[in-house]
Design a protein around this motif. Structure first.
Motif, PDB file in Angstrom:
ATOM      1  N   LEU B  54       0.831  -1.207   0.000  1.00  0.00           N
ATOM      2  CA  LEU B  54       0.000   0.000   0.000  1.00  0.00           C
ATOM      3  C   LEU B  54       0.867   1.259   0.000  1.00  0.00           C
ATOM      4  O   LEU B  54       0.682   2.151  -0.827  1.00  0.00           O
ATOM      5  N   MET B  55       1.848   1.302   0.921  1.00  0.00           N
ATOM      6  CA  MET B  55       2.662   2.510   1.045  1.00  0.00           C
ATOM      7  C   MET B  55       3.515   2.729  -0.198  1.00  0.00           C
ATOM      8  O   MET B  55       3.626   3.851  -0.695  1.00  0.00           O
ATOM      9  N   SER B  56       4.103   1.644  -0.720  1.00  0.00           N
ATOM     10  CA  SER B  56       4.927   1.840  -1.911  1.00  0.00           C
ATOM     11  C   SER B  56       4.042   2.165  -3.109  1.00  0.00           C
ATOM     12  O   SER B  56       4.429   2.950  -3.977  1.00  0.00           O
ATOM     13  N   GLY B  57       2.832   1.597  -3.148  1.00  0.00           N
ATOM     14  CA  GLY B  57       1.880   1.929  -4.218  1.00  0.00           C
ATOM     15  C   GLY B  57       1.547   3.408  -4.203  1.00  0.00           C
ATOM     16  O   GLY B  57       1.545   4.080  -5.245  1.00  0.00           O
ATOM     17  N   GLU B 120       5.444  -1.613 -10.718  1.00  0.00           N
ATOM     18  CA  GLU B 120       5.830  -1.477 -12.122  1.00  0.00           C
ATOM     19  C   GLU B 120       4.613  -1.551 -13.052  1.00  0.00           C
ATOM     20  O   GLU B 120       4.443  -0.726 -13.922  1.00  0.00           O
ATOM     21  N   ALA B 121       3.742  -2.543 -12.808  1.00  0.00           N
ATOM     22  CA  ALA B 121       2.659  -2.792 -13.759  1.00  0.00           C
ATOM     23  C   ALA B 121       1.445  -1.925 -13.495  1.00  0.00           C
ATOM     24  O   ALA B 121       0.638  -1.705 -14.390  1.00  0.00           O
ATOM     25  N   PHE B 122       1.278  -1.456 -12.266  1.00  0.00           N
ATOM     26  CA  PHE B 122       0.044  -0.730 -11.984  1.00  0.00           C
ATOM     27  C   PHE B 122       0.262   0.681 -11.442  1.00  0.00           C
ATOM     28  O   PHE B 122      -0.116   1.654 -12.088  1.00  0.00           O
ATOM     29  N   ALA B 123       0.917   0.776 -10.274  1.00  0.00           N
ATOM     30  CA  ALA B 123       0.981   2.079  -9.597  1.00  0.00           C
ATOM     31  C   ALA B 123       1.684   3.128 -10.447  1.00  0.00           C
ATOM     32  O   ALA B 123       1.323   4.302 -10.415  1.00  0.00           O
ATOM     33  N   SER B 124       2.706   2.706 -11.223  1.00  0.00           N
ATOM     34  CA  SER B 124       3.452   3.695 -11.998  1.00  0.00           C
ATOM     35  C   SER B 124       2.658   4.194 -13.204  1.00  0.00           C
ATOM     36  O   SER B 124       3.106   5.093 -13.907  1.00  0.00           O
ATOM     37  N   LYS B 125       1.485   3.588 -13.470  1.00  0.00           N
ATOM     38  CA  LYS B 125       0.711   4.003 -14.646  1.00  0.00           C
ATOM     39  C   LYS B 125      -0.674   4.502 -14.285  1.00  0.00           C
ATOM     40  O   LYS B 125      -1.452   4.845 -15.167  1.00  0.00           O
ATOM     41  N   ASN B 126      -1.030   4.461 -12.984  1.00  0.00           N
ATOM     42  CA  ASN B 126      -2.397   4.787 -12.619  1.00  0.00           C
ATOM     43  C   ASN B 126      -2.476   5.864 -11.547  1.00  0.00           C
ATOM     44  O   ASN B 126      -1.523   6.101 -10.817  1.00  0.00           O
ATOM     45  N   LYS B 127      -3.689   6.469 -11.457  1.00  0.00           N
ATOM     46  CA  LYS B 127      -3.917   7.536 -10.484  1.00  0.00           C
ATOM     47  C   LYS B 127      -3.879   6.977  -9.071  1.00  0.00           C
ATOM     48  O   LYS B 127      -4.000   5.771  -8.856  1.00  0.00           O
ATOM     49  N   LEU B 128      -3.752   7.888  -8.109  1.00  0.00           N
ATOM     50  CA  LEU B 128      -3.556   7.507  -6.717  1.00  0.00           C
ATOM     51  C   LEU B 128      -4.674   6.605  -6.186  1.00  0.00           C
ATOM     52  O   LEU B 128      -4.403   5.541  -5.616  1.00  0.00           O
ATOM     53  N   THR B 129      -5.955   7.020  -6.403  1.00  0.00           N
ATOM     54  CA  THR B 129      -7.053   6.232  -5.816  1.00  0.00           C
ATOM     55  C   THR B 129      -7.059   4.810  -6.356  1.00  0.00           C
ATOM     56  O   THR B 129      -7.220   3.849  -5.612  1.00  0.00           O
TER      57      THR B 129
END
Lengths: 230, 213
Positions: B54-57, B120-129
């Protein structure tokens, strides 16, 4: 759906890479230091409580303890800053010396095993034992902490000294399960052979060092006021 | 799910079953097999991993426009490692016994490929929520999967659950289940069950589709 064409990215400048890596490094350093600073006191407290509980468990007769260490001349002296393997003298409520608690360490099957044992001056024997730290195989090696017949070894494990008081009269050794005949032998565990033998060696080495010193010097401490209440 | 618009709640739900990190993506096997020997270890490991996830996301998603592609692996690993170090201290502050029983595996969360994978696959390409929901879903899915394995291993291997003895004296514990090989047995049983259920589900869906068309 359209197939996405090749994406042309603008070249990344050195500045933005420096900024990202150094910036994130600084943030991470801040995070780690903050968490370390906030938890350090609690962790030290936990460790001290864990050790105090363990000491009380192996030597229940002691109402208070004094930490001691070996001085450079090989005499017993009051301990300085938290030593790696602490040793305590235990006193009853009316200030009488009831025993000593010694931390010892040695190689087990997986990694170092750290144990705590109680030495009784009255019986010249090891009368309590607890594993402080071990990474032995769960279900096999960790039986030394649970197996009732192994724990029964420490009701009174003989550690009598030679007449000149410099070493143990009989070495503490682990024998095969069910073959214990002498009071200085440890009844081993089938399935935890290496770990139970390691416990025997750890206790033998440590008692060989500590029992002579404790017998010789601890009476000098018996008159001094215990400082650390439990 | 490329190209398909995914609802916000689905970002959370997908981690629980359809894209479960352990049973479907088969990621993070090292902790899933190594520290699932008791239910309490499995639960702590799951929660610690969820926290780091969660925190790194959050960090990766918030900083995604600031991190150039060339520096992303070092940045992600640095963020993940910092949170793992923090978790290690926090667990030691909460309970030394717990920290002792988990041993080196808390530190090894750093190399849990589930966390770097989601960064890599999700958080770096998507909005915070969306990243938060994805991390929570994956984390809960991971925790539940570990708990399932841990419960089976503890009941069979130690005859207890959360440290409470379940059987009368004389129950012969199945020691192999708390040993490393038991992790593989329990894991295989769950994989078999989950895949069988998924296949049944897919077949039922196909049948209803045929019936309606």
């Amino acid at each position: 759906m359209n197939t996405p064409g090749p994406v042309l990215r603008p070249a990344t400048s050195a500045w933005s890479m420096y900024r990202a890596i150094v910036g994130i490094g600084a943030l991470c350093a801040l995070l780690i230091v903050t968490v370390y600073q906030t938890t350090a006191a609690r962790i030290r407290e936990n460790q001290a409580r864990f050790l105090a509980l363990a000491v009380a468990e192996v030597l229940p007769a002691a109402q208070s303890t004094v930490a001691v260490e070996l001085s450079a001349e090989g005499r017993l002296a009051a301990a300085g800053e938290a030593p790696a393997l602490p040793v305590f003298l235990g006193y009853s409520a009316d200030g009488e010396l009831v025993g000593a608690v010694v931390t010892a360490q040695g190689m087990g099957y997986q990694d170092n095993i750290r144990v705590l044992y109680a030495y009784s001056f009255e019986l010249d024997a090891i009368v309590g034992f607890k594993v402080l730290d071990s990474k032995e195989t769960p279900g096999l090696g960790d039986k030394v902490e649970k197996e009732p017949h192994f724990i029964a070894n420490f009701e009174r494990l003989d550690a009598t000294l030679t007449p000149d008081g410099n070493a143990l009269l009989n070495p503490i050794v682990t024998v095969k399960q069910g073959e214990k005949e002498e009071p200085w032998q440890l009844d081993g565990i089938t399935g935890a052979t290496i770990t139970s033998e390691a416990i025997g060696e750890i206790l033998n080495d440590s008692a060989n060092t500590w029992a002579p010193v404790l017998e010789r010097d601890s009476s000098a401490f018996a008159s001094s006021e215990p400082t650390e209440e439990q | 799910m490329l190209g398909k618009e995914v609802s916000t709640t689905d970002e959370f739900v997908k981690g629980l079953w359809r894209e479960n990190p352990v049973f479907v993506q088969v990621l993070g096997m090292c902790p899933a097999l190594a520290v699932s020997n008791t239910a309490i270890n499995a639960l702590t490991m799951g929660l610690a991993t969820t926290f780091v996830l969660l925190m790194s996301g959050i960090c990766v998603s918030a900083l995604r426009n600031f991190i150039p592609r060339e520096a992303r692996i070092v940045s992600f690993i640095c963020i993940i490692a910092s949170f793992v170090t923090a978790v290690d201290y926090i667990i030691q502050a909460i309970s030394l016994e717990l920290s002792r029983s988990l041993g080196a595996f808390i530190a090894l969360i750093v190399v849990n490929c589930l966390i770097l994978g989601r960064a890599e696959a999700f958080a770096s390409k998507n909005k915070l929520t969306r990243s938060v929901l994805d991390a929570l879903g994956m984390g809960v899915g991971f925790t539940v999967a570990l708990l399932w394995i841990g419960v089976v291993r503890e009941i069979l291997g130690s005859g207890s659950l959360f440290g409470v003895a379940l059987f009368p004296d004389g129950f012969q514990t199945w020691t192999v289940m708390v040993l490393p090989s038991g992790g593989f047995f329990a894991m295989a049983m769950w994989l078999l069950l989950v895949n069988w259920l998924k296949e049944r589900q897919a077949r039922a869906e196909k049948l209803t589709q045929e019936a309606t068309s």
